[in-house]
Structures are given as C-alpha cells and as structure tokens.
Design a protein around this motif. Structure first.
Motif, PDB file in Angstrom:
ATOM      1  N   ASP A 118       0.841  -1.196   0.000  1.00 51.69           N
ATOM      2  CA  ASP A 118       0.000   0.000   0.000  1.00 51.69           C
ATOM      3  C   ASP A 118       0.875   1.244   0.000  1.00 51.69           C
ATOM      4  O   ASP A 118       2.024   1.216   0.461  1.00 51.69           O
ATOM      5  N   PHE A 120       0.170   5.870  -0.965  1.00 50.61           N
ATOM      6  CA  PHE A 120      -0.817   6.908  -1.215  1.00 50.61           C
ATOM      7  C   PHE A 120      -0.241   7.914  -2.195  1.00 50.61           C
ATOM      8  O   PHE A 120       0.968   7.995  -2.395  1.00 50.61           O
ATOM      9  N   ALA A 139      -5.383   2.309  -7.206  1.00 52.69           N
ATOM     10  CA  ALA A 139      -6.255   2.791  -6.134  1.00 52.69           C
ATOM     11  C   ALA A 139      -7.254   1.718  -5.720  1.00 52.69           C
ATOM     12  O   ALA A 139      -7.808   1.008  -6.549  1.00 52.69           O
ATOM     13  N   ARG A 140      -7.458   1.601  -4.412  1.00 55.59           N
ATOM     14  CA  ARG A 140      -8.484   0.691  -3.892  1.00 55.59           C
ATOM     15  C   ARG A 140      -9.462   1.443  -3.000  1.00 55.59           C
ATOM     16  O   ARG A 140     -10.510   0.951  -2.660  1.00 55.59           O
ATOM     17  N   LYS A 141      -9.102   2.678  -2.634  1.00 57.67           N
ATOM     18  CA  LYS A 141      -9.977   3.475  -1.782  1.00 57.67           C
ATOM     19  C   LYS A 141      -9.583   4.952  -1.944  1.00 57.67           C
ATOM     20  O   LYS A 141      -8.405   5.270  -1.931  1.00 57.67           O
ATOM     21  N   LEU A 142     -10.569   5.809  -2.084  1.00 53.37           N
ATOM     22  CA  LEU A 142     -10.334   7.242  -2.089  1.00 53.37           C
ATOM     23  C   LEU A 142     -10.966   7.808  -0.827  1.00 53.37           C
ATOM     24  O   LEU A 142     -12.099   7.464  -0.497  1.00 53.37           O
ATOM     25  N   ILE A 143     -10.240   8.652  -0.144  1.00 54.75           N
ATOM     26  CA  ILE A 143     -10.776   9.283   1.060  1.00 54.75           C
ATOM     27  C   ILE A 143     -11.123  10.730   0.687  1.00 54.75           C
ATOM     28  O   ILE A 143     -10.280  11.458   0.180  1.00 54.75           O
ATOM     29  N   SER A 145     -12.948  14.478   1.971  1.00 49.02           N
ATOM     30  CA  SER A 145     -13.040  15.219   3.216  1.00 49.02           C
ATOM     31  C   SER A 145     -13.504  16.642   2.947  1.00 49.02           C
ATOM     32  O   SER A 145     -13.254  17.181   1.862  1.00 49.02           O
TER      33      SER A 145
END
Length: 149
Positions: A118, A120, A139-143, A145
């Motif tokens: 992993d 970023f 990519a496996r997850k976008l955060i 905010s």
C-alpha cells in the motif's frame, strides 16, 4: 557516472534528511498536503530509521550524490507492506529512480512474506500516481473530506 538504487546506510542519513525536507516543502501547497504533513511528522532520526528492523530505506544516487529515497514499513507474514515516503529530486525524475525504488520495496515486501503493498498519492499528484500505476499499484480506496470549522 554511476546511477544506482541501494539500501540506505547510516552515512546517508544527512542526505535523506535534506531530501525529506524538500519533499515536505513540496507538499505544503499541494491539495491535501497540509493535512498530510500534520498527520505524518518528519522522521526524527534517519540513522535510527535506517537501522530499524521493521523498516527498509533505499536511496537513489548519481555517483555519490543521493537524489531520492523510499521508506517502507515491512509487513508481517501474510500482511501488507506500506510505502511511507518516496521522493526523487525533480532534476533526477526522468532517470527511472522512482521505478527502481518501488521495485525494491515490492521485492522486500514479498521477501518478508507480504501479500500486498500500500501507499498513497495526493489528489492531483499525477507523477506519483503514474509511478504507482507503472508498477501495477492501483487505487483501492479514495478518502474524501470537507473541513467544517
């Protein structure tokens, strides 16, 4: 002139400290950069980090001049290796150092028994996204905010 990626040694600590400061300065104005800098403080002592058995640090060098580095948190067997930092000076970016640094991290993760790696990239950081995508790291997850106060 020799172009090389190699494991970091204690004598590289000063150069890596300078490069980390450059990397952090570059993040200050990037989208999401200030928050990342607040969440991830600089390494307090690179000599200690380089000797840490739970980490691996590599440097990219042209001759004796260190131009980049990568810091990896090793996984437990069956776990996930995490690239904590990767940076190559802008003038050395077209030489393949990022690819070689990431290849070393992937190999170390496999050797440690890791099953995944992993890292970023900040929003809009196409160079870092391209580096990871060339190595098949996607990519496996976008955060997302929104600051409310």
């Amino acid at each position: 002139m020799e172009f090389v990626v190699r494991p970091a040694c204690a004598s590289d600590a000063g150069a890596v400290t300078v490069l980390e400061a450059e990397a952090r300065d570059a993040l200050a104005d990037a989208r999401g950069g200030r928050r990342l800098l607040a969440e991830q403080p600089p390494v307090a002592d690179w000599v200690v980090a380089i000797a840490d058995p739970q980490r691996r640090v590599w440097v990219a060098a042209i001759g004796e001049v260190v131009t980049g580095y990568l810091e990896l948190c090793l996984p437990a067997p069956g776990g996930i290796g995490v690239v904590l930092q990767v940076y190559v000076e802008p003038g050395a970016r077209e030489l393949g150092f990022g690819d070689d640094l990431l290849a070393a991290a992937i190999e170390a993760t496999i050797t440690a028994g890791g099953v995944e790696i992993d890292s970023f990239a900040l929003p809009g950081d196409r160079e870092t996204k391209n580096l990871y995508e060339r190595a098949g790291v996607t990519a496996r997850k976008l955060i997302v905010s929104k600051r409310l106060v």
